[in-house]
Write an enzyme that holds these catalytic residues in place. Structure first.
Site, short mmCIF file in Angstrom:
data_model
loop_
_atom_site.label_atom_id
_atom_site.label_comp_id
_atom_site.label_asym_id
_atom_site.label_seq_id
_atom_site.Cartn_x
_atom_site.Cartn_y
_atom_site.Cartn_z
N ASP A 29 1.05 -0.95 -0.09
CA ASP A 29 -0.17 -0.29 -0.25
C ASP A 29 0.93 1.81 -0.38
OD1 ASP A 29 -2.04 2.21 0.28
OD2 ASP A 29 -2.78 0.55 2.14
N HIS A 30 0.96 1.67 -0.90
CA HIS A 30 1.80 3.40 -1.36
C HIS A 30 1.21 4.46 -0.02
CE1 HIS A 30 4.97 4.93 -3.46
NE2 HIS A 30 5.16 4.05 -4.53
N ARG A 31 0.43 3.91 0.24
CA ARG A 31 -0.04 5.07 1.07
C ARG A 31 0.55 4.74 3.18
NH1 ARG A 31 -6.58 4.42 2.44
NH2 ARG A 31 -5.37 2.18 2.08
#
Length: 484
Positions: free
Chosen positions: A454-456
């Site tokens: 998850d790039h967040r």
């Protein structure tokens, strides 16, 4: 004096709203004990045996095997009290309202209660040990009235149904219907079920009977049209039978082929993956690694004569060590609070393909287990998954997933994250390949590793660092020993 108590499908937890009846464990007329399992149901999470909180004689079952019931729908009725054993069983198994619950009965998490002051009915206590949210119900809801302008047409279709099946219309009294879907279908089209003759066992009204009556009504000039495949969806458009439009032709063209309902495990997978794709901005990085030394280390560990260590257990140990160095990947995103929640424990999920579909059992506290304990837990959960015995608690609560898709004979993948987790390590097949080893070309055991994240929760530097550490441990298992 015996009382008839109604037992509903309980809340099975984890947000589950429905379950499919897989197998009845009791028959109508059978005596059951308090907390005895009476039915095996399949939810979107697992197979569950549901115990009944009452002891007495089963007087009715509500649902055929394969039927899907919502939480709170009646499962069965039980006659309890001194004369319960002498109570005759109803004519039809699962005859819907054939056995009516005691008026005014109610139950809650503290235990079933029946009888009200002034009714003269004795009080009967159950065990209170039935998962969550069971209870007896109020009197059944009143039948929906048929509009006068539709009664004649639908009655004609119902009479035709009865004649074609060689039976007379059902008399006044309890309607032999056990499926909530059948009742809803009849309600949506203002069809009086008392006008139908069921084709099921002992006159049970099935969905096919309702659809037959509706098609017969449409053929005689009614306004309700049924698609050619018999499927009636909630909110379906009602149109005259005559005059097929272009849209209807297109619908008919799509009616062929094999239709598989998205329910149970398949439906849960579809919902979770769709949500993951909508909400999580994922990215994937990958690397090839020389797994020759890891395979040699495993062979040496298993040569001692003790419990055998599985390859997936060694990979799990590497994962937990990597997560200790890069804890950002053992987290989830709270979208409402707009916060990244970093988790303390590693509950490691692993993808397992079964006859029921893909399930992800969870190894609790994987970070606190050694390779031997991980091997035993992986084996136990895999066996339970294949036998359909996983409990809802064993397939929920994961914080990181290990996906060994190499068992399918493929090298790589870009999987969808198991929402709400933030990362997944993928492991491809281990195969001999040409590899430069110590400055010379050699044949080595090579594996492709991938990390979807998850790039967040992190950027590429963290994800790359995690994957490189995993690859280093695979290539040189001593790296793992130095960090433990």
């Amino acid at each position: 004096m015996a009382q008839v108590l109604e037992f509903k499908l309980p809340d099975l937890g984890e947000g589950l709203t429905e379950a499919e009846i897989v197998r009845w464990l009791v028959e109508v007329g059978e005596v059951v004990a308090v907390d005895q399992p009476v039915v095996e149901v399949e939810t979107a999470k697992a197979m569950v045996e549901v115990p009944c909180p009452y002891g007495g004689v089963v007087t009715a079952r509500f649902g055929e095997e394969g039927a899907e019931l919502p939480v709170g729908a009646p499962l069965l009725t039980v006659a309890v009290g001194e004369s319960a054993a002498a109570r005759p069983a109803p004519d039809a198994d699962g005859g819907g309202e054939a056995a009516e619950p005691a008026r005014g009965g109610s139950a809650g998490p503290g235990g079933p209660r029946t009888g009200e002051p002034g009714t003269g009915e004795p009080r009967s206590e159950g065990s209170g040990n039935v998962l969550v949210g069971y209870g007896t119900s109020e009197a059944p809801a009143r039948r929906r009235r048929v509009r006068p302008d539709r009664a004649a047409t639908l009655a004609a279709g119902a009479r035709m149904n009865g004649r074609d099946r060689g039976a007379d219309p059902a008399p006044e009294g309890p309607v032999p219907v056990i499926s909530p879907l059948v009742r809803r279908l009849a309600r949506q089209h203002d069809l009086d079920l008392r006008e139908l003759t069921g084709s099921g066992p002992d006159g049970l009204i099935l969905r096919a009977d309702v659809e037959y009556a509706l098609r017969a009504a449409a053929a005689q000039g009614g306004r309700t049209a049924v698609p050619a495949d018999g499927a009636l969806a909630a909110g379906a458009v009602r149109a005259p039978a005559a005059g097929v439009s272009g849209a209807s032709s297109a619908s008919s063209a799509r009616s062929g082929g094999i239709r598989t309902p998205l329910k149970g495990v398949r439906g849960a997978v579809a919902d979770k993956l769709s949500r993951s794709r909508r909400e999580i901005p994922d990215a994937t990085c990958w690397v090839d690694a020389d797994a020759t030394e890891l395979m040699r280390a495993r062979t040496a560990m298993n040569a001692g004569g003790g419990p055998r260590i599985s390859l997936v257990a060694l990979l799990a140990r590497i994962c937990t060590a990597a997560l200790a160095r890069f804890p950002e990947l053992n987290s989830t995103v709270d979208t409402e609070a707009r916060e990244i929640v970093q988790l303390d424990q590693v509950h490691l999920g692993f993808a397992a393909q079964t006859d029921r579909g893909l399930v992800v059992p969870v190894v609790r506290d994987a970070h606190a287990r050694d390779a031997e304990a991980l091997t035993a837990e992986f084996a136990r959960l895999t066996e339970s998954a294949r036998a359909g015995r996983l409990t809802p608690g064993e397939v929920t609560g994961g914080t990181f997933t290990l996906n060994n898709y190499g068992v399918f004979g493929v090298d790589g993948s870009t999987p969808i994250l198991n929402h709400p987790e933030a990362a997944m390590l993928g492991v491809g097949r281990i195969v001999p390949k040409p590899w430069v080893y110590e400055g010379e070309l050699a044949v080595r055991q090579v594996v492709q590793l991938s990390l979807t994240f998850d790039h967040r929760v992190c950027d590429g530097g963290t994800a790359g660092g995690f994957l490189r550490y995993v690859a280093d441990c695979v290539e040189q298992p001593a790296v793992l020993l130095r960090t433990l």
